[in-house]
Design a protein around this motif. Structure first.
Motif, short mmCIF file in Angstrom:
data_model
loop_
_atom_site.label_atom_id
_atom_site.label_comp_id
_atom_site.label_asym_id
_atom_site.label_seq_id
_atom_site.Cartn_x
_atom_site.Cartn_y
_atom_site.Cartn_z
N ILE A 1 37.36 37.69 35.34
CA ILE A 1 36.85 38.25 36.59
C ILE A 1 37.47 39.62 36.83
O ILE A 1 38.68 39.78 36.76
CB ILE A 1 37.19 37.31 37.78
CG1 ILE A 1 36.51 35.96 37.57
CG2 ILE A 1 36.77 37.92 39.10
CD1 ILE A 1 36.90 34.92 38.59
N PRO A 2 36.64 40.64 37.12
CA PRO A 2 37.18 41.99 37.35
C PRO A 2 38.10 41.99 38.58
O PRO A 2 37.86 41.24 39.53
CB PRO A 2 35.94 42.84 37.61
CG PRO A 2 34.79 42.03 37.18
CD PRO A 2 35.19 40.60 37.24
N SER A 3 39.10 42.86 38.55
CA SER A 3 40.10 42.80 39.62
C SER A 3 39.53 43.21 40.97
O SER A 3 39.99 42.76 42.00
CB SER A 3 41.30 43.66 39.25
OG SER A 3 41.03 45.01 39.43
N ILE A 4 38.47 44.03 40.96
CA ILE A 4 37.87 44.43 42.23
C ILE A 4 37.28 43.22 42.94
O ILE A 4 37.29 43.12 44.17
CB ILE A 4 36.79 45.52 42.02
CG1 ILE A 4 36.19 46.01 43.33
CG2 ILE A 4 35.65 45.04 41.14
CD1 ILE A 4 36.83 47.23 43.85
N VAL A 5 36.78 42.26 42.13
CA VAL A 5 36.22 41.05 42.72
C VAL A 5 37.32 40.22 43.38
O VAL A 5 37.16 39.70 44.49
CB VAL A 5 35.47 40.23 41.66
CG1 VAL A 5 34.99 38.91 42.22
CG2 VAL A 5 34.31 41.04 41.11
N TYR A 6 38.47 40.13 42.70
CA TYR A 6 39.61 39.47 43.32
C TYR A 6 39.99 40.16 44.62
O TYR A 6 40.32 39.50 45.61
CB TYR A 6 40.82 39.50 42.38
CG TYR A 6 40.81 38.43 41.33
CD1 TYR A 6 41.06 37.10 41.68
CD2 TYR A 6 40.56 38.73 40.01
CE1 TYR A 6 41.06 36.12 40.72
CE2 TYR A 6 40.56 37.75 39.04
CZ TYR A 6 40.80 36.45 39.40
OH TYR A 6 40.80 35.46 38.46
N MET B 1 38.07 41.91 46.68
CA MET B 1 37.09 41.66 47.73
C MET B 1 37.19 40.22 48.22
O MET B 1 37.13 39.97 49.42
CB MET B 1 35.69 41.97 47.23
CG MET B 1 35.40 43.45 47.37
SD MET B 1 34.10 44.13 46.33
CE MET B 1 32.91 42.90 46.29
N TRP B 2 37.36 39.30 47.28
CA TRP B 2 37.54 37.91 47.67
C TRP B 2 38.79 37.77 48.53
O TRP B 2 38.78 37.10 49.57
CB TRP B 2 37.64 37.03 46.42
CG TRP B 2 38.00 35.62 46.73
CD1 TRP B 2 37.17 34.66 47.22
CD2 TRP B 2 39.29 35.01 46.59
NE1 TRP B 2 37.86 33.48 47.39
CE2 TRP B 2 39.17 33.67 47.01
CE3 TRP B 2 40.53 35.47 46.13
CZ2 TRP B 2 40.24 32.78 47.00
CZ3 TRP B 2 41.59 34.59 46.12
CH2 TRP B 2 41.44 33.26 46.55
N ALA C 1 42.89 45.06 43.24
CA ALA C 1 43.00 43.87 44.09
C ALA C 1 44.12 44.05 45.10
O ALA C 1 43.98 43.72 46.28
CB ALA C 1 43.25 42.64 43.22
#
Lengths: 320, 345
Positions: free
Chosen positions: A128-133, A135-136, A250
């Motif tokens: 999972i890309p760190s930007i997704v972490y 945003m989550w 993240a």
């Protein structure tokens, strides 16, 4: 035997062409290795040159001051350095037991039916890309954390006690602690995947002998399996720590981005990587840019030190 | 077989056509705030003229750096360069659209537009001097509003931003303490509060924290339906952040007396003027090595001035007043080719 003798020896051991190709191959490999070294050296040199104005201006205070004031052009790295070390350290603290648990379960205890889904899930986490972490963390985890963990703890603190000071902060879940937890989830798959591979290298006889001697599962894991892979395990941990130290996106989303030293467990802070990510694009002042590059050099040194320590530990273990 | 040859020839021809069109393509980089409207304009411009615009929204500071290094045909910035800096860099600057910065809050039981704030109050909140919503200082401008007994959580941008520059410049204008202790810049040493990355980061923190106050670009506040505050303007009136009031601020500004269009639209006179209004700017080299390139850039923005107002308004930006557009067009005479002739008339 006869079959071997019947095989005609068609080619001589080495032709001139083969030798030349061999030389070329060696040169290429050497080139690849030295190119990497040169790139690394170039990186350090350009970081030193780029950050030099900051070092020249602030000297040692750059490393001990947590002042970060782009208007007055006063910069100090200490706040970001502390934030980096604390968040990475906490992340490791959270991730290590979990990662160990996952790896041991998968190798030693897991029913074969479950092995694949759990293993895949852990590997997916790594993809999972760190930007997704980020945003989550910002939109889902931080609000949940604030409501169910931070607020109850803050409410339980009696006014005027030390506990109140320690738990003070903005009740929205953004801070070093939340960032560390998200970081822990991010580095977990790296540590557990490496651990699993390591545990799989233990010869079956070793494990089975231990069982044969009447050991319980826990004793086998604690006294046989873990000591067997100790050297590699330290490497795996350091790999995770290195990743946590440099994680940018993240952390930037959820750490709260306040310069200075953290004063409570829910305090917001900043890391070296998050400071650079936040400010580099808009830094127009020479000293501002130089200070950010100098921060980059500091991070480089920290990461290098961590890796060197890991090598040292592994070396000692290997000799012991 | 023959058919395949034909397709190949057609493909080659279309490639050649694209190559020819590329001659009129322009590239720019900079501010993120106007990026949506530049993209919209570029799309319409390409549909009409076939010329393409490649715009990288890398931030105002990046835009200033890129045009300085001549890697792009124009730079874009929310933070205007002073006339001296323009002269030193051999640059010309002109505004394109106007927007506003809006204080937004998360107060249980309070609706948008119910809370009234003055500039000095806002500065004191951001300095951490006013710490609670039920502070008597806030009650003074909000008679009849039941402000909750809650601590104030200050939220600001963590990344360097033209929005922060506009906001802190406004606070510096309205409060001497702010000017001397913090100052105005695209990133400052915030006395208190949390930093969110980008408008969305600030908005997320504000939404998640009861008692929080933050500042975002108008379009962002509007599209997310955030609880905004009314601000007191120079005329002493409390006004709503909306396009009409940004326009009022722009209309009342004295552009003629602003060399190089260095003009902040903050705290402008006029009963309706929104006090935290700002234009966004384009930077081009005054000496164009390639006259055709310079012409293409100015032609694009001239086209936008003529045809782009509706698109801008639709995206919640305020177009420039017609008189200002004429002033900008007149200023383009100083953008010249190597032989000293204006590149665009």
């Amino acid at each position: 035997m006869t079959a071997l003798a019947d095989t005609p020896t068609t080619a001589p051991a080495r032709t001139a062409r083969g030798v030349a190709l061999d030389k070329l191959f060696e040169a290429l490999c050497f080139g690849a290795a030295t190119l990497l070294l040169a790139a690394l050296g170039g990186l350090v040199v350009s970081l030193v040159i780029g950050g030099w104005p900051a070092f020249a201006k602030f000297g040692l205070t750059f490393f001990v001051s947590a002042e970060w004031d782009p208007v007055q052009e006063i910069y100090g790295a200490a706040g970001a350095v502390v934030g980096t070390l604390v968040s990475a350290g906490l992340a490791l603290l959270f991730a290590l037991p979990l990662a160990l648990g996952v790896a041991i379960f998968l190798v030693e205890l897991c029913p074969p039916m479950l092995r694949r889904p759990i293993g895949t899930a852990v590997e997916l986490l790594a993809g999972i890309p760190s930007i997704v972490y980020g945003m989550w963390g910002l939109f889902a985890f931080a609000p949940w954390f604030a409501k169910h963990i931070q607020l109850p703890i803050m409410m339980s603190a009696k006014p005027g006690t030390i506990w109140e000071t320690i738990t003070s902060g903005v009740p929205n879940g953004a801070g070093i602690l939340t960032a560390s937890i998200v970081l822990a989830i991010m580095i977990l798959p790296f540590i557990s995947a490496t651990m699993r591979e390591l545990l799989l290298t233990i010869p079956a006889q070793v494990r089975e002998s231990a069982y044969g001697l009447g050991s319980t599962t826990f004793e086998v894991i604690r006294k046989v399996s873990l000591p067997y892979v100790r050297t590699g395990a330290i490497g795996a941990v350091m790999l995770g720590l290195g990743r946590a130290l440099g994680e940018t996106m993240a952390v930037t989303f959820i750490i709260g981005n306040a310069h200075g030293f953290p004063t409570s467990i829910f305090a917001s802070g900043s890391t070296i990587a998050s400071t650079i990510a936040n400010e580099f694009a808009e830094a127009t002042g020479k000293l501002h840019t130089a200070s950010l590059i100098a921060l980059g050099l500091v991070l480089f040194v920290i990461t290098f030190t961590v890796l060197a320590l890991a090598r040292l530990l592994i070396g000692r273990q290997a000799h012991a | 077989m023959f058919k395949r040859y034909l397709t190949a020839i057609a493909a080659v021809l279309s490639l050649a056509g694209a190559g020819a069109a590329q001659a009129a393509d322009i590239s720019g980089a900079g501010a993120t705030f106007p990026a949506p409207v530049y993209a919209k304009w570029a799309e319409a411009y390409q549909a009409q003229t076939g010329n393409r615009l490649n715009y990288q929204a890398i931030g105002s500071g990046g835009g200033i750096k890129q045009i300085g290094a001549s890697t792009v045909d124009f730079g874009a910035t929310d933070k205007p360069l002073k006339p001296d800096d323009l002269a030193a860099g051999g640059l010309a600057m002109f505004p394109t659209v106007i927007g506003g910065v809006v204080p937004v809050m998360n107060l249980p039981g309070i609706k948008a537009g119910e809370v009234k704030l003055t500039g000095p109050q806002l500065a004191d909140i951001y300095r951490g001097v006013i710490k609670r919503w039920d502070d008597p200082l806030l009650a003074k401008t909000n008679p009849g509003v039941k402000l909750p007994a809650m601590p104030i959580t200050v939220v600001h941008r963590s990344d360097g931003s033209g929005t922060s520059f506009v906001f802190t410049t406004y606070l510096s204008m309205k409060a001497a303490h702010w000017a001397s202790e913090v100052g105005a810049n695209d990133s400052v040493k915030w006395p208190t509060g949390l930093g969110g990355k980008g408008n969305d980061g600030v908005a997320a923190y504000v939404k998640q924290t009861p008692g929080a106050i933050g500042y975002v670009e108008y379009a962002y506040a509007k599209q997310n339906g955030m609880t905004y505050a009314l601000m007191q303007n120079k005329a002493g009136k409390f006004v709503t952040p909306d396009a009409a009031n940004f326009k009022a601020a722009a209309a009342n500004a004295n552009w003629k007396a602003a060399p190089g269009f260095y003009l902040l639209l903050l705290d402008q006179p006029g009963a309706d003027a929104w006090p935290i209004t700002a234009a966004t700017f384009i930077l081009v080299h005054t000496k164009q090595e390639d006259a055709a390139k310079g012409r293409n850039v100015l032609a694009f923005f001239d086209w936008c001035y003529k045809n782009g107002d509706a698109a801008a308004a639709q995206l919640d930006y305020v177009p420039l007043p017609a008189a200002v557009k004429d002033l900008v067009r007149a200023s383009w005479s100083k953008v010249v080719s190597p032989d000293g002739k204006p590149v665009y008339k």
